[in-house]
Design a protein around this motif. Structure first.
Motif, mmCIF file in Angstrom:
data_model
loop_
_atom_site.group_PDB
_atom_site.id
_atom_site.type_symbol
_atom_site.label_atom_id
_atom_site.label_comp_id
_atom_site.label_asym_id
_atom_site.label_seq_id
_atom_site.Cartn_x
_atom_site.Cartn_y
_atom_site.Cartn_z
ATOM 1 N N GLY A 17 1.408 -1.400 -0.048
ATOM 2 C CA GLY A 17 0.112 0.073 -0.280
ATOM 3 C C GLY A 17 0.465 1.220 0.296
ATOM 4 N N ALA A 18 1.905 1.492 -0.759
ATOM 5 C CA ALA A 18 2.820 2.223 -0.426
ATOM 6 C C ALA A 18 3.222 3.309 -1.582
ATOM 7 C CB ALA A 18 4.262 1.623 -0.884
ATOM 8 N N ALA A 19 1.813 3.146 -2.652
ATOM 9 C CA ALA A 19 1.527 4.149 -3.009
ATOM 10 C C ALA A 19 0.997 5.564 -3.193
ATOM 11 C CB ALA A 19 0.497 3.485 -4.412
ATOM 12 N N ARG A 96 -4.350 -0.432 2.973
ATOM 13 C CA ARG A 96 -5.860 -0.751 3.403
ATOM 14 C C ARG A 96 -7.033 -0.660 1.970
ATOM 15 N NH1 ARG A 96 -7.686 4.468 6.681
ATOM 16 N NH2 ARG A 96 -7.106 6.180 5.933
ATOM 17 N N PRO A 97 -7.735 -1.050 1.814
ATOM 18 C CA PRO A 97 -9.014 -0.637 0.815
ATOM 19 C C PRO A 97 -9.985 0.454 1.594
ATOM 20 C CG PRO A 97 -9.550 -2.879 2.024
ATOM 21 C CD PRO A 97 -8.432 -2.074 3.032
ATOM 22 N N LYS A 98 -10.575 1.062 0.479
ATOM 23 C CA LYS A 98 -11.446 2.057 0.302
ATOM 24 C C LYS A 98 -13.191 1.510 1.632
ATOM 25 C CE LYS A 98 -10.833 6.609 -1.992
ATOM 26 N NZ LYS A 98 -9.966 6.870 -0.776
ATOM 27 N N LEU A 113 -13.649 -7.312 2.189
ATOM 28 C CA LEU A 113 -12.631 -6.733 1.258
ATOM 29 C C LEU A 113 -11.830 -6.359 2.658
ATOM 30 C CD1 LEU A 113 -11.590 -5.366 -1.154
ATOM 31 C CD2 LEU A 113 -12.892 -3.209 -0.504
ATOM 32 N N ALA A 114 -12.018 -5.707 3.212
ATOM 33 C CA ALA A 114 -11.614 -5.604 4.616
ATOM 34 C C ALA A 114 -10.579 -6.226 5.311
ATOM 35 C CB ALA A 114 -12.500 -5.148 6.057
ATOM 36 N N MET A 115 -11.110 -8.087 5.414
ATOM 37 C CA MET A 115 -10.318 -9.287 6.118
ATOM 38 C C MET A 115 -9.021 -9.657 5.301
ATOM 39 S SD MET A 115 -12.341 -9.399 9.035
ATOM 40 C CE MET A 115 -12.981 -8.209 9.567
ATOM 41 N N ASP A 116 -9.372 -9.208 4.284
ATOM 42 C CA ASP A 116 -8.246 -9.448 2.734
ATOM 43 C C ASP A 116 -7.552 -9.329 2.475
ATOM 44 O OD1 ASP A 116 -10.330 -11.655 2.564
ATOM 45 O OD2 ASP A 116 -10.857 -11.168 0.136
#
Ligand SMILES: NC(=O)c1ccc[n+]([C@@H]2O[C@H](COP(=O)([O-])OP(=O)(O)OC[C@H]3O[C@@H](n4cnc5c(N)ncnc54)[C@H](O)[C@@H]3O)[C@@H](O)[C@H]2O)c1
Length: 273
Positions: A17-19, A96-98, A113-116
């Motif tokens: 998630g480094a973008a 982390r996802p939105k 999505l959150a768990m994945d």
């Protein structure tokens, strides 16, 4: 930036998630500390912008596209790191996802999505990174969690639950990997002045005013402050620290709600308490 130079010389660090956001700053701070960094993100083009900016500064960085919902991408991103850096020493689980911010309104898809991304991916990354960390003779994993692992905010239930799970995952991995010289720690930020794709949290005057009331240090953290704590945990200065959860919140979680709300009320009404 005045980062301690070369404390990570010779190390290879994979940062998910480094973008964007905190992960982007962790990538830069780790590269400035001498590491070869791999910027892993579902957003390949944005990740490459981050890696190129680091390379343009004369430091070492590459980018790789990885959708952390897929185990095949997780394996490929670790393979990419080892193929290009020859080894792997550090993993920062930061992605982390939105998610929607409506309280307890998540669909099953959002729960997944959150768990994945925030719980299963760090576990699978640890599993697939382990052989490489063993080859390196040890290593360090840092999970970027949140004070929402313990305290409730506007974030959805799935976010809180995934973050709470990530704390116990940290402790589990630290226990299991410790005998191999692999340390695993978590960082729990609260308010960081990066929000909604780099719009500062406190650019909103209401957020700024509230922050000054509820945070004893009267401000949000900078991403650099989170990155430097992650850096510390990955250096030899933290060689005996594992399984720990470092809260970096300016003291916001110290306050008693009644006391904090009372102070806000008196500030707003101009009355003295
Ligand atoms: N920003 C804050 O105030 C704050 C506070 C507490 C904790 N945190 C934690 O810090 C970490 C970073 O937060 P941020 O605000 O910088 O996040 P951000 O939203 O700015 O960046 C998250 C990154 O994760 C990537 N990502 C999302 N889904 C992915 C997937 N499936 N595969 C790969 N990459 C994916 C995104 O593309 C993005 O680049 C998160 O774990 C967050 O929970 C942030």
């Amino acid at each position: 930036m005045n980062t301690e130079s070369n404390v990570l010389a010779g190390k290879a660090a994979l940062i998910t998630g480094a973008a964007y956001g905190i992960g982007r700053i962790i990538a830069r701070v780790f590269a400035e500390a001498g590491a070869s960094v791999v910027v892993a993100d579902i957003r390949k083009a944005e990740g490459e912008v981050v890696a190129k900016a680091i390379r343009d500064a004369g430091l070492r960085a590459l980018s790789v596209k990885a959708d952390l919902r897929r185990e095949s991408d997780i394996k490929a991103m670790i393979g990419f790191t080892v193929d290009n850096c020859n080894h792997l020493d550090i993993v920062i689980n930061n992605a982390r996802p939105k998610l929607s911010n409506l309280p307890f309104a998540e669909s099953l898809k959002e729960w997944d999505l959150a768990m994945d991304v925030m719980l299963k991916a760090p576990a699978l990354i640890a599993k697939h990174a382990l052989p490489q960390l063993l080859k390196s003779g040890g290593g360090s994993i840092v999970n970027i969690v949140s004070t929402n692992a313990f305290f409730i905010s506007h974030q959805p239930a799935a976010y809180h639950v995934a973050k709470a799970g990530a704390v116990q995952l940290t402790r589990y991995l630290a226990h299991e990997f410790g005998p191999h010289g692999i340390r695993v720690n978590a960082i729990c930020p609260a308010l960081v002045d990066l929000y909604d794709e780099n719009k500062p949290l406190t650019s909103d005057p209401v957020n700024k005013a509230v922050t000054e009331v509820v945070v004893p240090l009267k401000r949000a953290a900078t991403a650099e402050e989170i990155a430097k704590a992650a850096l510390f945990l990955c250096t030899d200065s933290a060689a005996y620290i594992t399984g720990q959860v470092l809260t970096i919140d300016g003291g916001i979680t110290l306050g008693d709600h009644f006391h904090v709300a009372r102070r806000a009320f008196y500030n707003a009404s101009g009355r003295s308490s």
